[in-house]
Scaffold this motif. Structure first.
Motif, PDB file in Angstrom:
ATOM      1  N   UNK A  56       0.797  -1.228   0.000  1.00  0.00           N
ATOM      2  CA  UNK A  56       0.000   0.000   0.000  1.00  0.00           C
ATOM      3  C   UNK A  56       0.828   1.275   0.000  1.00  0.00           C
ATOM      4  N   UNK A  57       1.926   1.313   0.730  1.00  0.00           N
ATOM      5  CA  UNK A  57       2.646   2.570   0.901  1.00  0.00           C
ATOM      6  C   UNK A  57       3.694   2.835  -0.162  1.00  0.00           C
ATOM      7  N   UNK A  58       3.906   1.928  -1.050  1.00  0.00           N
ATOM      8  CA  UNK A  58       4.849   2.174  -2.135  1.00  0.00           C
ATOM      9  C   UNK A  58       5.621   0.924  -2.493  1.00  0.00           C
ATOM     10  N   UNK A  59       5.711   0.663  -3.763  1.00  0.00           N
ATOM     11  CA  UNK A  59       6.431  -0.497  -4.266  1.00  0.00           C
ATOM     12  C   UNK A  59       7.270  -0.086  -5.454  1.00  0.00           C
ATOM     13  N   UNK A  60       8.354  -0.787  -5.633  1.00  0.00           N
ATOM     14  CA  UNK A  60       9.176  -0.583  -6.817  1.00  0.00           C
ATOM     15  C   UNK A  60       9.062  -1.820  -7.696  1.00  0.00           C
ATOM     16  N   UNK A  61       8.812  -1.605  -8.950  1.00  0.00           N
ATOM     17  CA  UNK A  61       8.805  -2.657  -9.951  1.00  0.00           C
ATOM     18  C   UNK A  61       9.770  -2.198 -11.028  1.00  0.00           C
ATOM     19  N   UNK A  62      10.735  -3.058 -11.373  1.00  0.00           N
ATOM     20  CA  UNK A  62      11.768  -2.655 -12.330  1.00  0.00           C
ATOM     21  C   UNK A  62      11.770  -3.568 -13.547  1.00  0.00           C
ATOM     22  N   UNK A  63      10.806  -3.365 -14.460  1.00  0.00           N
ATOM     23  CA  UNK A  63      10.821  -4.189 -15.658  1.00  0.00           C
ATOM     24  C   UNK A  63      12.078  -3.905 -16.478  1.00  0.00           C
ATOM     25  N   UNK A  64      12.615  -4.955 -17.090  1.00  0.00           N
ATOM     26  CA  UNK A  64      13.810  -4.815 -17.931  1.00  0.00           C
ATOM     27  C   UNK A  64      13.695  -5.796 -19.070  1.00  0.00           C
ATOM     28  N   UNK A  65      14.319  -5.478 -20.181  1.00  0.00           N
ATOM     29  CA  UNK A  65      14.259  -6.400 -21.296  1.00  0.00           C
ATOM     30  C   UNK A  65      15.032  -5.900 -22.495  1.00  0.00           C
ATOM     31  N   UNK A  66      14.934  -6.663 -23.561  1.00  0.00           N
ATOM     32  CA  UNK A  66      15.566  -6.328 -24.832  1.00  0.00           C
ATOM     33  C   UNK A  66      14.470  -6.254 -25.890  1.00  0.00           C
ATOM     34  N   UNK A  67      14.337  -5.086 -26.514  1.00  0.00           N
ATOM     35  CA  UNK A  67      13.352  -4.842 -27.560  1.00  0.00           C
ATOM     36  C   UNK A  67      14.061  -4.854 -28.904  1.00  0.00           C
ATOM     37  N   UNK A  68      13.540  -5.636 -29.823  1.00  0.00           N
ATOM     38  CA  UNK A  68      14.059  -5.656 -31.196  1.00  0.00           C
ATOM     39  C   UNK A  68      12.926  -5.230 -32.114  1.00  0.00           C
ATOM     40  N   UNK A  69      13.211  -4.292 -33.012  1.00  0.00           N
ATOM     41  CA  UNK A  69      12.191  -3.808 -33.928  1.00  0.00           C
ATOM     42  C   UNK A  69      12.586  -4.146 -35.361  1.00  0.00           C
ATOM     43  N   UNK A  70      11.566  -4.291 -36.208  1.00  0.00           N
ATOM     44  CA  UNK A  70      11.775  -4.543 -37.628  1.00  0.00           C
ATOM     45  C   UNK A  70      11.552  -3.229 -38.372  1.00  0.00           C
ATOM     46  N   UNK A  71      11.210  -3.290 -39.625  1.00  0.00           N
ATOM     47  CA  UNK A  71      11.062  -2.081 -40.436  1.00  0.00           C
ATOM     48  C   UNK A  71       9.766  -1.335 -40.245  1.00  0.00           C
ATOM     49  N   UNK A  72       8.852  -1.849 -39.450  1.00  0.00           N
ATOM     50  CA  UNK A  72       7.546  -1.208 -39.259  1.00  0.00           C
ATOM     51  C   UNK A  72       7.587  -0.277 -38.056  1.00  0.00           C
ATOM     52  N   UNK A  73       7.232   0.987 -38.271  1.00  0.00           N
ATOM     53  CA  UNK A  73       7.173   1.943 -37.171  1.00  0.00           C
ATOM     54  C   UNK A  73       5.917   1.727 -36.344  1.00  0.00           C
ATOM     55  N   UNK A  74       5.853   2.343 -35.186  1.00  0.00           N
ATOM     56  CA  UNK A  74       4.669   2.231 -34.356  1.00  0.00           C
ATOM     57  C   UNK A  74       4.960   2.610 -32.923  1.00  0.00           C
ATOM     58  N   UNK A  75       4.011   2.368 -32.064  1.00  0.00           N
ATOM     59  CA  UNK A  75       4.085   2.751 -30.664  1.00  0.00           C
ATOM     60  C   UNK A  75       4.467   1.551 -29.798  1.00  0.00           C
ATOM     61  N   UNK A  76       5.386   1.782 -28.883  1.00  0.00           N
ATOM     62  CA  UNK A  76       5.750   0.798 -27.862  1.00  0.00           C
ATOM     63  C   UNK A  76       5.101   1.278 -26.577  1.00  0.00           C
ATOM     64  N   UNK A  77       4.251   0.449 -25.956  1.00  0.00           N
ATOM     65  CA  UNK A  77       3.407   0.923 -24.857  1.00  0.00           C
ATOM     66  C   UNK A  77       3.373  -0.072 -23.699  1.00  0.00           C
TER      67      UNK A  77
END
Length: 104
Positions: A56-77
């Motif tokens: 309730x009083x506060x938490x830390x979440x630290x997502x991490x990863x490797x993103x690979x994109x191809x030739x198509x543009x767009x939004x990462x969300x």
């Protein structure tokens, strides 16, 4: 972030066509209502959601990863919601951030 400890948090990502993401949530295990417990570090793909524990009083979440994109543009969300419905809001605090580093 702050939330009802019984609600927890489910996270996932969406990206443009052809994008791939290998990520981990790095947070306490879902269902944990204290500041101590097992750390969860699953290996997940871009559209795979995962729940983490929130206190309730506060938490830390630290997502991490490797993103690979191809030739198509767009939004990462980041997509997120309470794992269990609660009348207490889940708040991702101002100043939260995601860092992407280009690797050539």
């Amino acid at each position: 972030m702050e939330a009802d400890p019984a609600a927890d948090l489910t996270m996932a990502w969406s990206g443009p066509a052809g994008a791939s993401l290998s990520w981990t949530e790095t947070g306490i295990s879902a269902g944990n209502t204290g500041n101590i417990g097992s750390i969860k570090q699953s290996r997940l793909d871009v559209a795979t959601s995962s729940g983490v524990g929130i206190v309730a009083t506060g938490s830390a979440v630290r997502p991490a990863g490797v993103l690979r994109v191809a030739g198509t543009g767009g939004t990462f969300r980041l997509r997120w919601a309470q794992t269990v419905s609660s009348g207490t809001p889940t708040i991702i605090k101002a100043g939260s951030w995601v860092r992407l580093t280009r690797i050539v």
